[in-house]
Design an enzyme around this catalytic site. Structure first.
Site, PDB file in Angstrom:
ATOM      1  NE  ARG A 124       0.475 -68.669 -51.779  1.00 36.23           N
ATOM      2  CZ  ARG A 124       1.549 -69.650 -50.455  1.00 36.23           C
ATOM      3  NH1 ARG A 124       1.447 -68.903 -49.384  1.00 36.23           N
ATOM      4  NH2 ARG A 124       1.953 -70.228 -50.785  1.00 36.23           N
ATOM      5  CG  HIS A 131       0.799 -56.686 -43.330  1.00 34.22           C
ATOM      6  ND1 HIS A 131       1.280 -57.447 -42.339  1.00 34.22           N
ATOM      7  CD2 HIS A 131       0.958 -55.104 -43.311  1.00 34.22           C
ATOM      8  CE1 HIS A 131       2.065 -56.552 -41.386  1.00 34.22           C
ATOM      9  NE2 HIS A 131       1.534 -55.500 -42.607  1.00 34.22           N
ATOM     10  CG  PHE A 172       8.431 -67.047 -36.564  1.00 36.92           C
ATOM     11  CD1 PHE A 172       7.484 -68.242 -36.646  1.00 36.92           C
ATOM     12  CD2 PHE A 172       8.848 -66.355 -37.974  1.00 36.92           C
ATOM     13  CE1 PHE A 172       7.619 -68.533 -37.055  1.00 36.92           C
ATOM     14  CE2 PHE A 172       8.196 -66.866 -39.172  1.00 36.92           C
ATOM     15  CZ  PHE A 172       7.728 -67.905 -38.555  1.00 36.92           C
ATOM     16  CG  ASN A 217      -0.853 -71.258 -39.236  1.00 36.59           C
ATOM     17  OD1 ASN A 217      -0.596 -71.034 -40.727  1.00 36.59           O
ATOM     18  ND2 ASN A 217      -0.230 -71.633 -38.027  1.00 36.59           N
ATOM     19  CG  HIS A 267       2.940 -70.232 -43.810  1.00 34.71           C
ATOM     20  ND1 HIS A 267       2.308 -71.025 -44.045  1.00 34.71           N
ATOM     21  CD2 HIS A 267       4.077 -69.863 -43.072  1.00 34.71           C
ATOM     22  CE1 HIS A 267       2.124 -70.873 -43.292  1.00 34.71           C
ATOM     23  NE2 HIS A 267       3.025 -69.763 -42.549  1.00 34.71           N
ATOM     24  CE1 TYR A 285       3.103 -62.320 -40.810  1.00 33.24           C
ATOM     25  CE2 TYR A 285       2.063 -62.782 -42.494  1.00 33.24           C
ATOM     26  CZ  TYR A 285       2.718 -63.251 -41.318  1.00 33.24           C
ATOM     27  OH  TYR A 285       2.254 -64.114 -40.289  1.00 33.24           O
ATOM     28  NE  ARG A 301       6.176 -63.066 -50.874  1.00 32.61           N
ATOM     29  CZ  ARG A 301       5.269 -63.355 -51.497  1.00 32.61           C
ATOM     30  NH1 ARG A 301       5.404 -63.977 -52.897  1.00 32.61           N
ATOM     31  NH2 ARG A 301       4.246 -62.903 -50.975  1.00 32.61           N
ATOM     32  NE  ARG A 360       1.194 -64.077 -38.137  1.00 35.90           N
ATOM     33  CZ  ARG A 360      -0.370 -64.367 -38.591  1.00 35.90           C
ATOM     34  NH1 ARG A 360      -0.614 -64.585 -37.894  1.00 35.90           N
ATOM     35  NH2 ARG A 360       0.183 -64.888 -39.794  1.00 35.90           N
ATOM     36  NE  ARG A 365       3.420 -66.430 -49.899  1.00 34.25           N
ATOM     37  CZ  ARG A 365       3.140 -66.348 -50.889  1.00 34.25           C
ATOM     38  NH1 ARG A 365       4.297 -67.331 -52.159  1.00 34.25           N
ATOM     39  NH2 ARG A 365       1.951 -65.235 -51.791  1.00 34.25           N
TER      40      ARG A 365
HETATM   41 FE1  HDE Z   1       3.523 -65.895 -40.436  1.00 34.80          FE
HETATM   42  N1  HDE Z   1       4.693 -64.988 -41.381  1.00 34.80           N
HETATM   43  N2  HDE Z   1       4.733 -65.474 -39.339  1.00 34.80           N
HETATM   44  N3  HDE Z   1       2.281 -67.028 -39.018  1.00 34.80           N
HETATM   45  N4  HDE Z   1       2.515 -66.793 -42.348  1.00 34.80           N
HETATM   46  C1  HDE Z   1       4.789 -65.360 -43.221  1.00 34.80           C
HETATM   47  O1  HDE Z   1       3.979 -63.616 -45.367  1.00 34.80           O
HETATM   48  C2  HDE Z   1       5.937 -64.585 -39.678  1.00 34.80           C
HETATM   49  C3  HDE Z   1       2.300 -67.203 -37.805  1.00 34.80           C
HETATM   50  C4  HDE Z   1       1.165 -67.308 -42.141  1.00 34.80           C
HETATM   51  O2  HDE Z   1       0.228 -67.627 -48.276  1.00 34.80           O
HETATM   52  C5  HDE Z   1       5.736 -64.148 -44.291  1.00 34.80           C
HETATM   53  O3  HDE Z   1       4.325 -62.714 -46.900  1.00 34.80           O
HETATM   54  C6  HDE Z   1       6.106 -64.500 -37.874  1.00 34.80           C
HETATM   55  C7  HDE Z   1       1.210 -67.550 -37.033  1.00 34.80           C
HETATM   56  C8  HDE Z   1       0.720 -67.462 -43.053  1.00 34.80           C
HETATM   57  O4  HDE Z   1       1.270 -65.384 -48.199  1.00 34.80           O
HETATM   58  C9  HDE Z   1       6.179 -64.229 -43.048  1.00 34.80           C
HETATM   59  C10 HDE Z   1       5.873 -65.256 -36.917  1.00 34.80           C
HETATM   60  C11 HDE Z   1       0.739 -67.742 -37.736  1.00 34.80           C
HETATM   61  C12 HDE Z   1       1.573 -67.327 -44.390  1.00 34.80           C
HETATM   62  C13 HDE Z   1       5.576 -64.549 -41.876  1.00 34.80           C
HETATM   63  C14 HDE Z   1       4.385 -65.852 -37.697  1.00 34.80           C
HETATM   64  C15 HDE Z   1       1.386 -67.424 -39.612  1.00 34.80           C
HETATM   65  C16 HDE Z   1       2.196 -66.331 -43.377  1.00 34.80           C
HETATM   66  C17 HDE Z   1       6.223 -64.830 -45.030  1.00 34.80           C
HETATM   67  C18 HDE Z   1       5.718 -64.755 -34.992  1.00 34.80           C
HETATM   68  C19 HDE Z   1      -0.632 -68.309 -37.580  1.00 34.80           C
HETATM   69  C20 HDE Z   1       1.748 -68.058 -45.699  1.00 34.80           C
HETATM   70  C21 HDE Z   1       5.718 -64.703 -46.170  1.00 34.80           C
HETATM   71  C22 HDE Z   1       5.706 -63.697 -34.892  1.00 34.80           C
HETATM   72  C23 HDE Z   1      -1.900 -68.043 -37.443  1.00 34.80           C
HETATM   73  C24 HDE Z   1       0.752 -66.394 -46.180  1.00 34.80           C
HETATM   74  C25 HDE Z   1       4.852 -63.332 -46.166  1.00 34.80           C
HETATM   75  C26 HDE Z   1       0.744 -66.606 -47.768  1.00 34.80           C
HETATM   76  C27 HDE Z   1       3.688 -65.918 -43.971  1.00 34.80           C
HETATM   77  C28 HDE Z   1       6.440 -64.237 -40.389  1.00 34.80           C
HETATM   78  C29 HDE Z   1       3.953 -66.957 -37.130  1.00 34.80           C
HETATM   79  C30 HDE Z   1       0.617 -67.931 -41.104  1.00 34.80           C
HETATM   80  C31 HDE Z   1       7.825 -64.477 -42.697  1.00 34.80           C
HETATM   81  C32 HDE Z   1       7.617 -63.389 -37.587  1.00 34.80           C
HETATM   82  C33 HDE Z   1       1.374 -67.473 -35.482  1.00 34.80           C
HETATM   83  C34 HDE Z   1      -0.086 -67.953 -43.600  1.00 34.80           C
HETATM   84  O5  HDE Z   1       6.702 -62.399 -42.610  1.00 34.80           O
END
Ligand code: HDE
Length: 697
Positions: free
Chosen positions: A107, A334, A156, A143, A69, A357, A364, A353, A66
């Protein structure tokens, strides 16, 4: 216990069985240790299809980690609402029908480190939940902190490039203490509130089982009649929210880099199933502009004093995955996976977001069919007109893969409304010019950072200052340090002053800052709100001659309350006691105080006074503010450790001072009073009132 998801997964499992080794084609193999070669010392023959297939598959075993994360651990469980109280706000059945038990996969993750990085680094933790509901999959991808670093998703990639290892030398791994991150922070004050959370104890969770979770964004609940209500999601762990200390986390990263993973795995294997309560903050749409921050701004939280958290239901994780790669690695969360009754808002971070995802998972997981992977499959029936693509698993029958058709009798049918369990987008009137501009209501970056700082207890503030001093102290560019301190000064002058003096930059003159008297008690982890000692790990240092009866009294009192008690001796095997041989759980050299929550030294262990490892074990636990207990001659081991002026028992009465519980009562006289006093200290988690600055550990 099996549920619908588990039943579905059963069909995909391939267990170890007694079948002979075959190729992928099912052909039995006579030999797998030597390649087919022309003569015993000759070249390998291309004809060796078994060797080629074996190596080729191996060559392609890895998938990209990933992009954030990457490091995580997962588990299955179930969720059920307590009652139907949310029914007036949402038509999501899994949130409103207490008779429905929804399977989940969760997860947990760190954000910045690679797949193989250590668990206990300073970082945000991901807390992503996939609900396999009867109306389709709902993912709450949250989170362990309620706010985020940036307001708009377009930033981001910038943020992640800044926090990840620096591109020229890929240093440092899984650490935020480096120039590029703090350069970014110094120039982006919107990060400040989250940076305070990141410098706080929240970034060092004792266990995934002892972390809060937050949806972060403001989402929308939608009732059957289409009415919307803003909602913030909260997970509250039943065991309380607890953290490690910084020195401890760094040592654990070497002693057991899998510390949090192992903790989750072991607890579930032992039947100590982790539990969280789901709560919601509900905000009527009429209150959209009632706050001094914007509900669409993910760098802000809704203080619980303004909108209380309503308990909704309970989640229990009770099953470890069978295969890390198949399940924990291939799970795809997602934010756009929503079900009828839950919808989005215009939060610009959430909107990004909702794009990102699916996009990242296409590469991936190698194509558009990853929703067919066992862990990702809904338990709800799936009927689409999507066809083909890499790794297609389904044999779609029939001729018509388009809508509208007559050849399939018009199927699959389209239509219905929320009340029928059909997703229909929330109808919001949108009208505006296309602009690249941040809303005025997103401008304040200091108010909630100050609210957080002023809501902390003294010890939590000390930890935050120490964290800033560590992180900025690792930043080579002095101007970046000064830039960050300048922003901290606009949060609270005392914070800036304490950090500046530690990192050698001038203390800025006091400037206008948000009010110091605004507090939100819910933001502090202290005082500890749970009195449970369940699953706490207690080390008992033993050696030949240990008081087995006294140990048994204390250990059984602890075990009755769900604590995990392990005996550690200088060597593995058994130790002699008056009652016979006592099995040792671990050799001391394989463990460390940082892998336990508390330490006990029973009577009959004075030999340990000369064992530097044992004395260090005690001193280090003391340094990390952990509860200690000793009885009888075991108190000598405490005396040998540099515990400052802590008061130890002078007689048989139990003495408790700053988390250290002692009695000189000897074998056969150890009663419940010692155990009761120790349990009370263990439930407090740490004795923060200790002054440990002078303890060399
Ligand atoms: Fe994520 N984030 N994120 N994130 N995020 C990913 O998705 C992203 C954000 C969070 O256990 C990716 O499948 C952008 C906030 C978790 O598989 C990706 C932005 C929060 C996980 C991605 C954010 C998160 C991810 C990487 C800003 C808390 C792990 C691989 C707009 C609310 C999920 C994937 C797991 C994972 C993008 C911001 C939480 C790249 C573009 C805010 C828990 O798609």
């Amino acid at each position: 216990m099996t549920d619908r998801k588990d039943e579905q997964l059963a069909g995909h499992r391939s267990g170890p069985d007694l079948s002979p080794l075959t190729t992928q084609q099912g052909v039995r193999v006579d030999h797998t240790d030597d390649s087919l070669s022309a003569g015993v010392r000759g070249p390998t023959l291309l004809e060796d299809f078994h060797a080629r297939e074996k190596i080729t598959h191996f060559d392609h075993e890895r998938i990209p980690e990933r992009v954030v994360h990457a490091r995580g651990a997962g588990a299955y469980g179930t969720f059920a609402p307590y009652d139907d109280a949310l029914a007036e706000f949402t038509c999501a059945r899994f949130l409103t029908d207490p008779a429905v038990e929804t399977p989940v996969f969760v997860r947990f993750s760190t954000v910045a480190g690679s797949r193989g990085s250590a668990d206990t680094v300073r970082d945000v933790r991901g807390f992503a939940t996939k609900f396999y509901t009867g109306q389709g999959n709902y993912d709450l991808v949250g989170n362990n902190m309620p706010v985020f670093f940036i307001q708009d998703g377009i930033k981001f990639p910038d943020f992640v490039h800044a926090v990840k290892p620096e591109p020229h030398n890929e240093i440092p791994q899984a650490a935020s203490a480096h120039d590029t991150l703090w350069d970014f922070v110094a120039l982006q004050p919107e990060t400040l509130h989250m940076m305070l959370w990141l410098m706080s104890d929240r970034a060092l969770p004792r266990s995934y089982r002892m972390m809060q979770g937050f949806g972060v964004h403001t989402f929308r609940l939608v009732a059957g009649d289409g009415r919307g209500t803003f909602v913030k999601f909260h997970w509250t762990p039943r065991l309380g929210t607890h953290s490690l200390v910084w020195d401890e986390t760094q040592k654990i990263a070497g002693k057991d880099p899998d510390f949090n993973r192992r903790d989750l795995w072991d607890a579930i294997e032992a039947g100590q199933y982790p539990e969280w309560e789901l709560g919601v903050q509900l905000i009527p749409e009429s209150d959209e502009f009632a706050f001094d921050f914007d509900l669409l701004d993910a760098t802000k939280l809704v203080p619980e004093e303004l909108v209380p958290v309503r308990p909704v239901g309970r989640m229990v994780l009770d099953r470890n995955p069978d295969n890390f790669f198949a399940e924990t690695e291939q799970v795809a969360f997602h934010t756009a996976n929503v079900v009828p009754g839950i919808d989005f808002t215009n939060d610009p971070l959430l909107q990004a977001r909702n794009f990102s995802y699916l996009d990242t998972q296409l590469i991936r997981l190698g194509g558009p069919n990853f929703a067919q992977l066992p862990v990702n499959r809904p338990v709800a029936p799936v009927t689409t007109n999507q066809r083909d693509g890499y790794h297609q698993q389904t044999i779609h029958t029939g001729r018509a893969a388009y809508h509208r058709n007559t050849l399939s009798g018009g199927c699959p049918v389209v239509g219905g409304d929320l009340a029928d369990g059909v997703f229909a987008h929330y109808q919001e009137k949108v009208d505006g010019a296309a602009v690249r501009e941040r809303a005025e209501s997103f401008r304040d970056h200091y108010g909630q950072a100050a609210l957080f700082w002023h809501s902390m207890s003294d010890v939590e503030r000390e930890h935050i200052v120490a964290a800033f001093r560590f992180e900025l102290g690792k930043v080579a560019e002095r101007d970046i340090r000064a830039g960050v301190v300048g922003h901290l000064n606009r949060v609270a002058h005392d914070l800036a002053e304490r950090v500046a003096t530690g990192v050698g930059v001038p203390v800025p003159a006091a400037t206008a800052a948000p009010p110091r008297d605004r507090r939100s008690p819910a933001l502090s982890q202290l005082p500890v709100r749970s009195d449970s000692v369940a699953t706490r790990r207690v080390a008992v240092l033993v050696t030949d001659g240990v008081d087995g009866a006294g140990l048994a009294t204390v250990a059984s009192a602890l075990r009755e309350r769900g604590a995990v008690v392990e005996t550690l001796a200088p060597a593995d095997g058994t130790v002699r006691t008056a009652e016979g041989d006592l099995p040792v759980d671990r050799a001391m050299n394989t463990m460390s105080s940082v892998l336990y929550d508390a330490v006990i030294v029973p009577s009959g262990t004075t030999d340990l006074v000369r064992d530097g490892y044992a004395v260090h074990f005690v001193a280090e636990a003391y340094k990390h503010a952990k509860p200690l207990a000793a009885f009888g001659s075991g108190v000598e081991v405490l005396r040998a450790a540099p515990l400052g002026n802590v008061r130890l028992a002078g007689g048989p009465d139990v003495t408790t001072d700053r988390g250290v519980v002692t009695t000189l009562a000897e074998a056969g006289r150890i009663g419940d009073d010692l155990a009761t006093a120790f349990v009370a200290e263990l439930a407090r988690h740490r004795a923060w009132e200790r002054d440990t600055d002078a303890v060399p550990a």
